[in-house]
Write a protein that holds these residues in place. Sequence first.
Motif, mmCIF file in Angstrom:
data_model
loop_
_atom_site.group_PDB
_atom_site.id
_atom_site.type_symbol
_atom_site.label_atom_id
_atom_site.label_comp_id
_atom_site.label_asym_id
_atom_site.label_seq_id
_atom_site.Cartn_x
_atom_site.Cartn_y
_atom_site.Cartn_z
ATOM 1 N N PHE A 120 -5.170 20.998 12.272
ATOM 2 C CA PHE A 120 -3.758 21.324 12.101
ATOM 3 C C PHE A 120 -3.367 21.223 10.823
ATOM 4 C CE2 PHE A 120 -3.229 19.395 16.468
ATOM 5 C CZ PHE A 120 -2.295 20.065 16.965
ATOM 6 N N ASP A 121 -3.198 22.429 10.257
ATOM 7 C CA ASP A 121 -2.744 22.733 8.887
ATOM 8 C C ASP A 121 -1.293 22.541 8.963
ATOM 9 O OD1 ASP A 121 -2.023 23.781 6.421
ATOM 10 O OD2 ASP A 121 -2.879 25.836 6.649
ATOM 11 N N ARG A 122 -0.922 21.258 8.433
ATOM 12 C CA ARG A 122 0.478 20.460 8.783
ATOM 13 C C ARG A 122 0.545 20.240 10.111
ATOM 14 N NH1 ARG A 122 2.863 19.722 4.160
ATOM 15 N NH2 ARG A 122 2.936 21.054 2.343
ATOM 16 N N SER A 123 1.449 19.289 10.271
ATOM 17 C CA SER A 123 1.149 18.596 11.720
ATOM 18 C C SER A 123 2.535 17.964 12.234
ATOM 19 C CB SER A 123 0.025 17.713 11.845
ATOM 20 O OG SER A 123 0.357 16.497 11.368
ATOM 21 N N TRP A 124 2.732 17.204 13.096
ATOM 22 C CA TRP A 124 3.898 16.370 13.632
ATOM 23 C C TRP A 124 4.225 15.556 12.208
ATOM 24 C CZ3 TRP A 124 -1.031 16.447 16.145
ATOM 25 C CH2 TRP A 124 -1.883 15.182 15.849
ATOM 26 N N TYR A 125 3.438 15.391 11.358
ATOM 27 C CA TYR A 125 3.858 14.635 9.988
ATOM 28 C C TYR A 125 4.921 15.464 9.165
ATOM 29 C CZ TYR A 125 0.714 10.692 10.852
ATOM 30 O OH TYR A 125 0.212 9.656 11.556
ATOM 31 N N ASN A 126 5.421 16.662 9.638
ATOM 32 C CA ASN A 126 6.297 17.261 9.106
ATOM 33 C C ASN A 126 7.583 16.443 8.918
ATOM 34 O OD1 ASN A 126 4.803 19.823 8.106
ATOM 35 N ND2 ASN A 126 5.629 20.812 10.080
ATOM 36 N N ARG A 127 7.741 15.620 10.228
ATOM 37 C CA ARG A 127 8.740 14.992 10.161
ATOM 38 C C ARG A 127 9.000 13.621 9.058
ATOM 39 N NH1 ARG A 127 12.555 14.486 15.077
ATOM 40 N NH2 ARG A 127 13.162 16.409 14.118
ATOM 41 N N ALA A 128 7.758 13.368 8.644
ATOM 42 C CA ALA A 128 7.712 12.127 7.683
ATOM 43 C C ALA A 128 7.701 12.712 6.347
ATOM 44 C CB ALA A 128 6.483 11.531 7.865
ATOM 45 N N GLY A 129 7.560 14.188 6.142
ATOM 46 C CA GLY A 129 7.809 14.672 4.971
ATOM 47 C C GLY A 129 8.726 15.797 4.532
ATOM 48 N N VAL A 130 8.402 17.023 4.630
ATOM 49 C CA VAL A 130 9.501 17.957 4.528
ATOM 50 C C VAL A 130 10.719 17.908 5.270
ATOM 51 C CG1 VAL A 130 8.407 19.676 6.070
ATOM 52 C CG2 VAL A 130 9.702 20.474 4.114
ATOM 53 N N GLU A 131 10.573 17.447 6.411
ATOM 54 C CA GLU A 131 11.902 17.479 7.194
ATOM 55 C C GLU A 131 12.806 16.228 6.738
ATOM 56 O OE1 GLU A 131 11.439 17.320 11.479
ATOM 57 O OE2 GLU A 131 10.411 18.916 11.495
ATOM 58 N N HIS A 132 12.148 15.156 6.276
ATOM 59 C CA HIS A 132 13.036 14.038 5.768
ATOM 60 C C HIS A 132 13.452 14.331 4.477
ATOM 61 C CE1 HIS A 132 13.913 10.119 4.390
ATOM 62 N NE2 HIS A 132 13.167 10.033 3.622
ATOM 63 N N VAL A 133 12.558 14.888 3.726
ATOM 64 C CA VAL A 133 12.942 15.030 2.133
ATOM 65 C C VAL A 133 14.071 16.120 2.111
ATOM 66 C CG1 VAL A 133 12.081 15.738 -0.101
ATOM 67 C CG2 VAL A 133 10.615 14.372 1.189
ATOM 68 N N MET A 134 14.039 17.242 2.904
ATOM 69 C CA MET A 134 14.816 18.366 2.617
ATOM 70 C C MET A 134 15.935 18.241 3.649
ATOM 71 S SD MET A 134 13.337 19.871 0.314
ATOM 72 C CE MET A 134 14.469 21.395 0.364
ATOM 73 N N GLY A 135 16.000 17.086 4.312
ATOM 74 C CA GLY A 135 17.372 16.960 5.326
ATOM 75 C C GLY A 135 17.376 17.543 6.616
ATOM 76 N N PHE A 136 15.975 18.113 6.909
ATOM 77 C CA PHE A 136 16.018 18.719 8.276
ATOM 78 C C PHE A 136 15.857 17.945 9.529
ATOM 79 C CE2 PHE A 136 13.557 22.078 5.580
ATOM 80 C CZ PHE A 136 14.604 22.654 5.187
ATOM 81 N N CYS A 137 16.351 16.557 9.469
ATOM 82 C CA CYS A 137 16.122 15.706 10.445
ATOM 83 C C CYS A 137 16.925 14.575 10.051
ATOM 84 C CB CYS A 137 14.771 15.262 11.056
ATOM 85 S SG CYS A 137 13.980 13.956 9.676
ATOM 86 N N SER A 138 17.519 13.974 11.075
ATOM 87 C CA SER A 138 18.639 12.707 10.703
ATOM 88 C C SER A 138 17.734 11.568 10.254
ATOM 89 C CB SER A 138 19.337 12.495 11.845
ATOM 90 O OG SER A 138 18.397 12.055 12.791
ATOM 91 N N VAL B 30 -14.409 27.393 18.600
ATOM 92 C CA VAL B 30 -14.766 25.860 18.907
ATOM 93 C C VAL B 30 -13.899 25.235 17.795
ATOM 94 C CG1 VAL B 30 -16.532 23.954 18.261
ATOM 95 C CG2 VAL B 30 -17.292 26.125 19.378
ATOM 96 N N PHE B 31 -13.722 25.791 16.354
ATOM 97 C CA PHE B 31 -12.966 25.300 15.275
ATOM 98 C C PHE B 31 -11.545 26.022 15.768
ATOM 99 C CE2 PHE B 31 -16.757 23.527 13.903
ATOM 100 C CZ PHE B 31 -16.515 22.577 13.223
ATOM 101 N N ARG B 32 -10.647 25.605 16.098
ATOM 102 C CA ARG B 32 -9.258 26.296 16.025
ATOM 103 C C ARG B 32 -8.388 25.771 15.168
ATOM 104 N NH1 ARG B 32 -6.136 25.620 20.177
ATOM 105 N NH2 ARG B 32 -7.256 24.049 21.262
ATOM 106 N N VAL B 33 -7.871 26.654 14.243
ATOM 107 C CA VAL B 33 -6.695 26.269 13.271
ATOM 108 C C VAL B 33 -5.464 26.450 13.852
ATOM 109 C CG1 VAL B 33 -5.626 26.707 10.828
ATOM 110 C CG2 VAL B 33 -8.383 26.792 11.454
ATOM 111 N N VAL B 34 -4.600 25.543 13.890
ATOM 112 C CA VAL B 34 -3.193 25.439 14.161
ATOM 113 C C VAL B 34 -2.246 25.477 12.888
ATOM 114 C CG1 VAL B 34 -1.308 24.331 15.688
ATOM 115 C CG2 VAL B 34 -3.528 24.779 16.219
ATOM 116 N N ALA B 35 -1.644 26.255 12.691
ATOM 117 C CA ALA B 35 -0.589 26.238 11.609
ATOM 118 C C ALA B 35 1.006 26.943 12.111
ATOM 119 C CB ALA B 35 -0.912 27.308 10.522
ATOM 120 N N LEU B 36 1.774 25.927 12.657
ATOM 121 C CA LEU B 36 2.975 26.254 13.397
ATOM 122 C C LEU B 36 3.984 26.598 12.398
ATOM 123 C CD1 LEU B 36 3.041 23.727 16.263
ATOM 124 C CD2 LEU B 36 2.182 26.061 16.341
ATOM 125 N N PRO B 37 4.817 27.640 12.906
ATOM 126 C CA PRO B 37 5.959 28.155 11.870
ATOM 127 C C PRO B 37 7.177 27.033 12.130
ATOM 128 C CG PRO B 37 5.966 29.474 13.739
ATOM 129 C CD PRO B 37 4.599 28.730 13.804
#
Length: 267
Positions: A103-121, A68-75
């Motif tokens: 979701f242990d981190r989610s689509w908001y990776n783009r607003a956080g780590v991807e943006h700060v670390m330069g992993f997205c434009s 019922v409670f599923r945890v998703v933590a994508l690499p």
Amino acid sequence: MKESGSRSARLKRQKYERELTRLQARLCVLQDWVKAKGLRVVIVFEGRDAAGKGGTIKAITERVSPRVFRVVALPAPSDREKSQMYMQRYLPYLPAAGEIVIFDRSWYNRAGVEHVMGFCSKHEYQRFLELCPSMEREMVRSGLLLIKFWLEVGNKEQERRFHARIDDPLRQWKLSAMDLPSRVKWYEYSRARDAMLDATDTPAAPWYIVRSDDKRRARLNTIAHLLNMVPHRRVTHPKIRLPGRSRKHAYDDEASLRNRRFVPERY
């Protein structure tokens, strides 16, 4: 930002465990209700590194069914996933009826780590902030209940937790390649957080911020708020009666194990 909490004000373990047990019992009631009513719930956990997301998720899921409670933590995304529409890799994990997905981190990776670390434009980052509210609005309109938590840890407490991870062999596995750079880029992450909240804290999918310098208080406050966010009642079950063991086909089923390999009983 004002530092929250202090070491002397930490919640005592005995009180914490008593309250946690009570709240976990209520989570079991919520679980039954979600299954009975076919609800679809998504819980997003975001926050700085070492904010306590993993421990909070563990406290939520410790006494409930993983079905019922599923945890998703994508690499990190693969090369194939990088070529897809950004949200595509998250869509298969959204819940069906009677499920709660965390979701242990989610689509908001783009607003956080991807943006700060330069992993997205810069364009990809801006497009995400523009489109995310409408995407989440459609998720909610489809009947999905979306709950978003941001765990906010203070500067001094994050530093203390990182030192604990470095010094303790039992915690070193928690150190990721992004942890140490996140200390250097503290204010870049703060600005990314502020921009994310400005763009995506909407009436349809609001953010709830949890002070997490005191991990115990943070876990209890998060679970209590989660329970209040999902209206539910106790589901009545028929009384359970344990049947007796049948003697049909009886044999000495202990003797048949005597020559098998057993784990040495060292304890």
